[in-house]
Structures are given as C-alpha cells and as structure tokens.
Design an enzyme around this catalytic site. Structure first.
Site, PDB file in Angstrom:
ATOM      1  N   GLU A   1       0.871  -1.166   0.000  1.00  0.00           N
ATOM      2  CA  GLU A   1       0.000   0.000   0.000  1.00  0.00           C
ATOM      3  C   GLU A   1       0.910   1.218   0.000  1.00  0.00           C
ATOM      4  OE1 GLU A   1      -2.558   1.070   3.569  1.00  0.00           O
ATOM      5  OE2 GLU A   1      -3.974   0.006   2.263  1.00  0.00           O
TER       6      GLU A   1
ATOM      7  N   HIS B   1      14.027  23.443  -4.381  1.00  0.00           N
ATOM      8  CA  HIS B   1      12.823  24.238  -4.628  1.00  0.00           C
ATOM      9  C   HIS B   1      11.905  24.291  -3.412  1.00  0.00           C
ATOM     10  CE1 HIS B   1      13.443  22.467  -8.898  1.00  0.00           C
ATOM     11  NE2 HIS B   1      14.157  23.559  -8.760  1.00  0.00           N
TER      12      HIS B   1
ATOM     13  N   LYS C   1       5.300  17.558   0.739  1.00  0.00           N
ATOM     14  CA  LYS C   1       5.426  16.543  -0.309  1.00  0.00           C
ATOM     15  C   LYS C   1       5.686  15.175   0.300  1.00  0.00           C
ATOM     16  CE  LYS C   1       7.455  19.771  -3.623  1.00  0.00           C
ATOM     17  NZ  LYS C   1       8.669  20.144  -4.356  1.00  0.00           N
TER      18      LYS C   1
ATOM     19  N   TYR D   1       5.608  12.137  -6.657  1.00  0.00           N
ATOM     20  CA  TYR D   1       5.340  12.814  -5.394  1.00  0.00           C
ATOM     21  C   TYR D   1       3.937  13.384  -5.332  1.00  0.00           C
ATOM     22  CZ  TYR D   1       6.978  17.022  -7.946  1.00  0.00           C
ATOM     23  OH  TYR D   1       7.174  18.028  -8.855  1.00  0.00           O
TER      24      TYR D   1
ATOM     25  N   ASP E   1      17.827  26.141 -12.542  1.00  0.00           N
ATOM     26  CA  ASP E   1      18.487  25.620 -11.340  1.00  0.00           C
ATOM     27  C   ASP E   1      19.962  26.003 -11.256  1.00  0.00           C
ATOM     28  OD1 ASP E   1      16.212  24.553 -10.231  1.00  0.00           O
ATOM     29  OD2 ASP E   1      16.604  22.498 -10.887  1.00  0.00           O
TER      30      ASP E   1
END
Length: 186
Positions: A28, A61, A71, A131, A169
């Site tokens: 799960e 970030h 997240k 994510y 970046d």
C-alpha cells in the site's frame, strides 16, 4: 507502515509493509487514514511524476506562502538521493539538511513538510520519481536556493562534473542571500 524519524523534526522516512511471494510483491503506497494517524493530517491534492537520467539534479525548490507545499516522494524506477533543507527562521535546524536514498527496490518514501527546500539527484542510469503535494503548484510562488550552496555542504554523492541542471536551477541564490518566507511558528 513504519515511520522513521530523521535528525530534523517533521521530516519523515516511511517504510511500507511489503508482501512478497513467487508472483512478485504488493504494498500500500499511501493510506490517508494511516498517514494522518502516524505522520500528519494532510490533504494531498496533486500527484506529479518526473523521469530523469543519471546526474540530473532538480532543486532546491519550495513554494512560498500562501501556496506552500508538503510533499510525499518516492521512486518507482531507479535510484535517487532526495534532500530536504530546513529554511524555517528560528528553527534549531535552520540551514541543515537531511537526505534519503529512495529506490525502486527499497520502496522508501520521504515526507517533506512546509518550510523546507527540496531537491533530488538521480544516482542510477535513469529514474522515475513520484510525489504527492498538499497544494497546487503556483509558478508565481516559486522559490529556490542553490543546490551547491557551500553553507549547506550537501553531499550529493556524485561527481560535481556529472551534475545536469536546468538553466533555472543554475541561477538560484544561496540561502544567506534570500529572505526566507518561513518561520518556526508557521
């Protein structure tokens, strides 16, 4: 699921219970009931996925208030080093980072709450990274700090010459050069 605390309060590693037999495995990957009970009450609203090759580094970030994001990240193919940096003013761990190697084989997940910058680098030939976010992405709320900020001293575990960055970046400021929008009270 097993909840593993890290050196930074609120950043959590999650090890799911894996059921394996001759056919393969099952686990799960997310249960709101268990997550709310064992980690934090979160309402995830968006799932994202990226595919990257070896050396790709995405980060560091964050989303500024009022569009902050927590997240829950994992890897479904390959291997990445995932990093969370505490950018909450007044935090005893401000500017400190914690990292976790996420792989398709170890099935670990990494929870990064509000108030942290986040990034990852691909350690395998390629990787698929997934994510969940508890807020929708708002481009006007983007924030970032330099992946190679010497004050952070993050060991990305690959040669620096192998790092592949987006143009964006490559140009982020150091943590000491920004007014962080988070505080420990948030």
């Amino acid at each position: 699921m097993e909840v593993i605390k890290t050196e930074i309060d609120g950043v959590i590693i999650i090890r799911p219970r894996i059921f394996e037999d001759a056919r393969g495995y099952f686990f799960e990957s997310y249960s709101k009931r268990d997550f709310d009970r064992l980690v934090s009450e979160i309402n995830f609203v968006q799932d994202n996925e990226s595919s990257s090759c070896y050396g790709v580094l995405r980060g560091l970030h964050f989303q500024k208030p009022p569009y902050t994001q927590s997240k829950l990240v994992r890897v479904t193919k390959g291997r990445v080093l995932d990093v969370a940096v505490d950018i909450r003013r007044g935090s005893p761990t401000y500017g400190k980072s914690v990292s976790c190697e996420l792989t398709a084989d170890n099935h670990l997940m990494f929870f990064i709450p509000h108030g942290f910058a986040h990034g990852f680098v691909v350690l395998s030939e390629d990787a698929v990274f997934q994510y969940k976010c508890d807020n929708f992405y708002h481009p006007e709320s983007e924030g970032a700090i330099a992946w190679n900020d010497p004050d952070l001293a993050i060991d990305w575990r690959i040669p620096l010459d192998d790092v592949i960055l987006s143009a964006k970046d490559q140009a982020h400021p150091r943590l000491c050069e920004i007014e962080t929008p988070f505080s420990i009270e948030d």
